[in-house]
Design an enzyme around this catalytic site. Sequence first.
Site, PDB file in Angstrom:
ATOM      1  N   GLY A  12      79.889  74.728  43.818  1.00  0.00           N
ATOM      2  CA  GLY A  12      80.353  73.607  44.638  1.00  0.00           C
ATOM      3  C   GLY A  12      81.282  74.001  45.767  1.00  0.00           C
ATOM      4  N   SER A  13      81.261  75.279  46.194  1.00  0.00           N
ATOM      5  CA  SER A  13      82.195  75.653  47.260  1.00  0.00           C
ATOM      6  C   SER A  13      81.833  74.966  48.573  1.00  0.00           C
ATOM      7  CB  SER A  13      82.264  77.174  47.427  1.00  0.00           C
ATOM      8  OG  SER A  13      81.057  77.682  47.942  1.00  0.00           O
ATOM      9  N   ASN A  14      80.549  74.761  48.834  1.00  0.00           N
ATOM     10  CA  ASN A  14      80.175  74.024  50.051  1.00  0.00           C
ATOM     11  C   ASN A  14      80.578  72.557  49.942  1.00  0.00           C
ATOM     12  OD1 ASN A  14      78.572  75.588  52.202  1.00  0.00           O
ATOM     13  ND2 ASN A  14      77.810  76.406  50.261  1.00  0.00           N
ATOM     14  N   ASN A 101      69.616  70.387  54.364  1.00  0.00           N
ATOM     15  CA  ASN A 101      69.863  71.443  53.372  1.00  0.00           C
ATOM     16  C   ASN A 101      70.487  72.638  54.068  1.00  0.00           C
ATOM     17  OD1 ASN A 101      69.615  72.909  50.873  1.00  0.00           O
ATOM     18  ND2 ASN A 101      67.835  73.966  51.721  1.00  0.00           N
ATOM     19  N   HIS A 103      70.505  76.799  53.661  1.00  0.00           N
ATOM     20  CA  HIS A 103      69.831  77.902  52.980  1.00  0.00           C
ATOM     21  C   HIS A 103      70.548  79.198  53.352  1.00  0.00           C
ATOM     22  CE1 HIS A 103      66.540  79.833  50.889  1.00  0.00           C
ATOM     23  NE2 HIS A 103      66.586  80.761  51.839  1.00  0.00           N
ATOM     24  N   ASP A 144      61.982  74.429  52.006  1.00  0.00           N
ATOM     25  CA  ASP A 144      62.532  75.227  53.122  1.00  0.00           C
ATOM     26  C   ASP A 144      61.671  75.206  54.373  1.00  0.00           C
ATOM     27  OD1 ASP A 144      64.626  75.948  51.436  1.00  0.00           O
ATOM     28  OD2 ASP A 144      63.632  77.776  50.755  1.00  0.00           O
ATOM     29  N   GLU A 173      78.822  79.538  55.792  1.00  0.00           N
ATOM     30  CA  GLU A 173      78.438  78.191  55.341  1.00  0.00           C
ATOM     31  C   GLU A 173      79.625  77.236  55.414  1.00  0.00           C
ATOM     32  OE1 GLU A 173      74.753  78.995  52.340  1.00  0.00           O
ATOM     33  OE2 GLU A 173      76.728  78.910  51.430  1.00  0.00           O
TER      34      GLU A 173
HETATM   35  C1  GAR Z   1      74.899  78.324  48.837  1.00  0.00           C
HETATM   36  O1  GAR Z   1      74.998  79.651  49.276  1.00  0.00           O
HETATM   37  C2  GAR Z   1      73.651  77.673  49.376  1.00  0.00           C
HETATM   38  O2  GAR Z   1      73.258  78.166  50.624  1.00  0.00           O
HETATM   39  C3  GAR Z   1      72.631  78.048  48.324  1.00  0.00           C
HETATM   40  O3  GAR Z   1      73.319  77.905  47.111  1.00  0.00           O
HETATM   41  C4  GAR Z   1      74.680  78.280  47.312  1.00  0.00           C
HETATM   42  C5  GAR Z   1      75.564  77.251  46.644  1.00  0.00           C
HETATM   43  O4  GAR Z   1      76.909  77.684  46.620  1.00  0.00           O
HETATM   44  N1  GAR Z   1      71.469  77.198  48.405  1.00  0.00           N
HETATM   45  C6  GAR Z   1      70.238  77.645  48.209  1.00  0.00           C
HETATM   46  O5  GAR Z   1      69.979  78.789  47.880  1.00  0.00           O
HETATM   47  C7  GAR Z   1      69.145  76.608  48.424  1.00  0.00           C
HETATM   48  N2  GAR Z   1      67.861  77.234  48.473  1.00  0.00           N
HETATM   49  P1  GAR Z   1      78.069  76.665  46.288  1.00  0.00           P
HETATM   50  O6  GAR Z   1      77.716  75.948  44.996  1.00  0.00           O
HETATM   51  O7  GAR Z   1      79.292  77.512  46.138  1.00  0.00           O
HETATM   52  O8  GAR Z   1      78.187  75.700  47.433  1.00  0.00           O
END
Ligand code: GAR
Length: 189
Positions: A12-14, A101, A103, A144, A173
Amino acid sequence: MHSLVIFASGAGSNAAAIIAWFKASGKAKVSLIVCNKPGAGVLEIAAREGIPVLLTEKGSFSNPGTVARISECEPSLIVLAGYMWKVPDVLVRMYPTSIINIHPALLPAYGGKGMYGSHVHEAVVAAGEKESGITIHYVNEEYDKGSIIMQAHCPVLPGDTPADLAKRIHSLEHFYYPRTIEYLLDNMK
Ligand code: GAR
């Protein structure tokens, strides 16, 4: 004020970066976090921030109550931030231009089924790429494949492990995702 629904099932950092950004800007409110993974880190973030959570499991989206819970938030955007399932077609049909999304690679390279999170960075490092990056794109019915909104690049340095690359990608990100969301909200008709 705009409403955002975030779909996330990882650390969940994003999600945290987006929540913090819009708390400061006041332009949007995260109304709901949709998660398919009990115990995911993002659930702690939701609890800390007082954001309601909708936990989905296989088959949840055939229950009209699930879609209704999302649509009652009247989201300006549905923001995928590490949601590991394919978004159900029923939602894509309801929100054909407002699901986005992020990626962790430069699509169309290193995308598609099975390419998520650390798998992407492992593949990029194993291929000896000198560059990677992020892609923010609209979501359509194919993994994607929706149209690209923006990309940002970063180097893959000699000796990088997938974890090193993941860290660099996460910084990109956290910088670009909130700003891109705000740009889209500001330019909505
Ligand atoms: C992120 O790096 C995002 O780009 C990726 O999952 C990670 C989630 O990190 N998404 C994908 O790979 C989608 N195909 P987070 O939970 O720390 O936000």
